[in-house]
Design a protein around this motif. Structure first.
Motif, short mmCIF file in Angstrom:
data_model
loop_
_atom_site.label_atom_id
_atom_site.label_comp_id
_atom_site.label_asym_id
_atom_site.label_seq_id
_atom_site.Cartn_x
_atom_site.Cartn_y
_atom_site.Cartn_z
N PHE A 1 0.93 -1.27 -0.22
CA PHE A 1 -0.42 0.18 0.50
C PHE A 1 0.89 1.38 -0.06
CE2 PHE A 1 -2.66 -3.46 1.69
CZ PHE A 1 -3.59 -3.25 1.00
N LEU A 2 0.84 2.19 -0.37
CA LEU A 2 1.75 3.31 -1.03
C LEU A 2 0.92 4.65 -0.95
CD1 LEU A 2 2.96 1.96 -4.25
CD2 LEU A 2 4.06 1.45 -1.65
N ILE A 3 1.58 5.54 -0.70
CA ILE A 3 0.52 7.33 -0.84
C ILE A 3 1.93 7.70 -1.36
CG2 ILE A 3 -0.15 8.51 0.62
CD1 ILE A 3 -1.44 7.06 2.72
N ALA A 4 1.71 8.12 -2.42
CA ALA A 4 3.13 9.12 -2.98
C ALA A 4 2.64 10.23 -3.30
CB ALA A 4 2.79 8.89 -4.61
N PRO A 5 3.84 11.37 -2.85
CA PRO A 5 3.66 12.70 -2.95
C PRO A 5 3.34 13.27 -4.21
CG PRO A 5 5.32 12.66 -1.54
CD PRO A 5 4.73 11.21 -1.99
N PRO A 6 3.38 14.13 -4.83
CA PRO A 6 3.56 14.62 -6.58
C PRO A 6 4.45 14.29 -7.05
CG PRO A 6 1.88 16.27 -5.29
CD PRO A 6 2.31 15.18 -4.56
N GLN A 7 5.52 13.83 -6.66
CA GLN A 7 7.35 14.57 -6.86
C GLN A 7 6.89 12.33 -7.25
OE1 GLN A 7 6.59 15.24 -3.50
NE2 GLN A 7 7.78 14.71 -2.38
N LEU A 8 6.63 11.91 -6.68
CA LEU A 8 6.36 10.25 -6.84
C LEU A 8 6.31 9.78 -7.66
CD1 LEU A 8 8.44 9.39 -3.32
CD2 LEU A 8 9.74 9.37 -5.30
N GLY A 9 4.96 10.60 -8.28
CA GLY A 9 3.95 10.16 -8.90
C GLY A 9 4.17 10.67 -10.56
N TYR A 10 2.96 12.11 -10.71
CA TYR A 10 3.05 12.35 -11.45
C TYR A 10 3.21 13.84 -12.05
CZ TYR A 10 0.90 7.67 -12.80
OH TYR A 10 0.59 6.90 -12.88
N GLY A 11 3.48 14.02 -10.60
CA GLY A 11 3.81 15.55 -10.71
C GLY A 11 2.68 16.67 -11.48
N THR A 12 3.44 17.61 -12.21
CA THR A 12 2.22 18.21 -12.75
C THR A 12 1.58 18.09 -14.17
OG1 THR A 12 3.85 19.56 -14.15
CG2 THR A 12 3.85 19.90 -11.32
N HIS A 13 1.78 16.61 -14.47
CA HIS A 13 1.05 16.01 -15.56
C HIS A 13 -0.41 16.43 -15.09
CE1 HIS A 13 4.56 14.67 -17.50
NE2 HIS A 13 5.27 15.15 -16.86
N GLN A 14 -1.71 16.92 -15.71
CA GLN A 14 -3.04 16.86 -15.80
C GLN A 14 -3.29 15.89 -16.76
OE1 GLN A 14 -5.23 20.25 -15.27
NE2 GLN A 14 -7.30 19.05 -15.65
N LEU A 15 -3.86 14.58 -16.22
CA LEU A 15 -4.73 13.95 -16.88
C LEU A 15 -6.48 13.81 -17.10
CD1 LEU A 15 -2.10 10.70 -15.64
CD2 LEU A 15 -2.29 12.14 -18.10
N ASN A 16 -6.78 13.03 -17.64
CA ASN A 16 -7.91 13.30 -17.42
C ASN A 16 -8.59 12.62 -15.94
OD1 ASN A 16 -8.33 13.34 -20.21
ND2 ASN A 16 -8.86 11.25 -20.66
N ALA A 17 -8.31 12.00 -15.28
CA ALA A 17 -9.02 11.76 -14.74
C ALA A 17 -7.97 12.24 -12.77
CB ALA A 17 -9.47 10.01 -13.92
N ILE A 18 -7.28 12.50 -12.72
CA ILE A 18 -5.25 12.96 -12.30
C ILE A 18 -5.20 13.92 -12.19
CG2 ILE A 18 -3.56 12.25 -11.24
CD1 ILE A 18 -4.04 9.52 -12.54
N PRO A 19 -6.05 15.56 -11.31
CA PRO A 19 -5.29 16.17 -10.81
C PRO A 19 -4.48 16.63 -10.94
CG PRO A 19 -7.26 16.07 -9.36
CD PRO A 19 -7.09 15.36 -10.04
N GLU A 20 -3.34 17.59 -11.44
CA GLU A 20 -1.97 18.28 -11.42
C GLU A 20 -1.60 18.03 -10.06
OE1 GLU A 20 -0.72 22.66 -11.61
OE2 GLU A 20 -1.50 22.26 -13.67
N SER A 21 -0.56 17.70 -9.62
CA SER A 21 0.47 17.80 -7.61
C SER A 21 -1.05 17.05 -7.23
CB SER A 21 0.17 19.12 -8.02
OG SER A 21 0.97 19.77 -8.67
N SER A 22 -1.58 15.87 -8.22
CA SER A 22 -2.26 14.92 -6.86
C SER A 22 -1.62 14.20 -5.68
CB SER A 22 -2.65 14.36 -7.88
OG SER A 22 -4.03 14.72 -8.41
N ILE A 23 -1.57 14.14 -4.40
CA ILE A 23 -1.17 13.07 -3.99
C ILE A 23 -2.11 11.62 -4.83
CG2 ILE A 23 -0.85 12.18 -1.62
CD1 ILE A 23 -0.47 14.80 -0.58
N LEU A 24 -1.37 10.72 -5.01
CA LEU A 24 -2.21 9.43 -4.75
C LEU A 24 -1.89 8.16 -4.40
CD1 LEU A 24 -0.15 9.40 -8.64
CD2 LEU A 24 -2.63 10.15 -7.94
N ILE A 25 -2.80 7.74 -4.16
CA ILE A 25 -2.67 6.00 -3.07
C ILE A 25 -2.98 4.77 -4.07
CG2 ILE A 25 -4.65 4.88 -1.10
CD1 ILE A 25 -5.28 7.82 -0.67
#
Length: 149
Positions: free
Chosen positions: A116-140
Motif C-alpha cells: 500500500f503506497l501513498i505517493a506525493p506528487p513528486q513521486l507520482g505524476y507531478g504537474t501532469h494533468q490527466l483525465n482523472a488525475i489533477p496535477e500535483s495530486s497525492i496518490l494512493i
C-alpha cells in the motif's frame, strides 16, 4: 484505463515528472498525507524520498532489481477516495520506466509482495494533468507484484 497507464509511462520516460517542487510545497504535501493518515487511523512507514508505504506481504525470492520486469495489478485513488484507475488484469513493465513511487516500492519488494503506497506528487505524476488525475495530486495505490523476470 490501460491506455492512460501506457501514455503516462511513455510520458514519464521521455519527459520526466513535470517540475521540481519547492521544499515548502513538499512539506505541504507531507502535511496533507499526515492529516489523511491521522484521520483514517492508519500507520505507514515513510521513506527518505517522501513515499509512505505499508508492506502487507513481503513476498518471496530475490529482491527486485532495477533491470527487472515486473508483472503486477494495482488500484489507484486520490485522497478524496475517488478511484482513478484499477488494473485487475496483470500488466508488465520494466522497473526502470515506472513512476517514482512504484519504482521505489518495487525495489524494496519480492515476487508476491502486496503493498500500500501513498505517493506525493513528486513521486507520482507531478504537474501532469490527466483525465482523472489533477496535477500535483497525492496518490494512493494498492500494488500486487505477481511475477518478476
Amino acid at each position: 484505463m490501460k491506455t492512460i497507464l501506457y501514455l503516462l509511462i511513455f510520458s514519464m520516460v521521455f519527459t520526466g515528472c513535470g517540475s521540481t517542487y519547492s521544499e515548502k510545497e513538499i512539506n505541504e504535501f507531507d502535511k496533507k498525507i499526515q492529516s489523511y493518515l491521522d484521520e483514517k487511523g492508519i500507520e505507514y512507514e515513510k521513506s527518505p524520498s517522501g513515499l509512505y508505504y505499508k508492506i502487507e506481504n513481503e513476498g518471496t525470492g530475490p529482491q527486485i532489481q532495477y533491470t527487472d520486469q515486473i508483472t503486477f495489478t494495482y488500484r489507484g485513488e486520490l485522497l478524496n477516495g475517488k478511484v482513478f484507475d484499477e488494473q485487475k488484469d496483470p500488466v508488465n513493465f520494466d522497473v526502470k520506466v515506472l513512476i517514482g513511487a512504484w519504482k521505489e516500492a518495487a525495489l524494496m519488494s519480492k515476487k508476491g509482495a502486496k503493498l500500500f503506497l501513498i505517493a506525493p506528487p513528486q513521486l507520482g505524476y507531478g504537474t501532469h494533468q490527466l483525465n482523472a488525475i489533477p496535477e500535483s495530486s497525492i496518490l494512493i495505490f494498492e500494488m500486487n507484484i505477481i511475477d518478476v523476470k
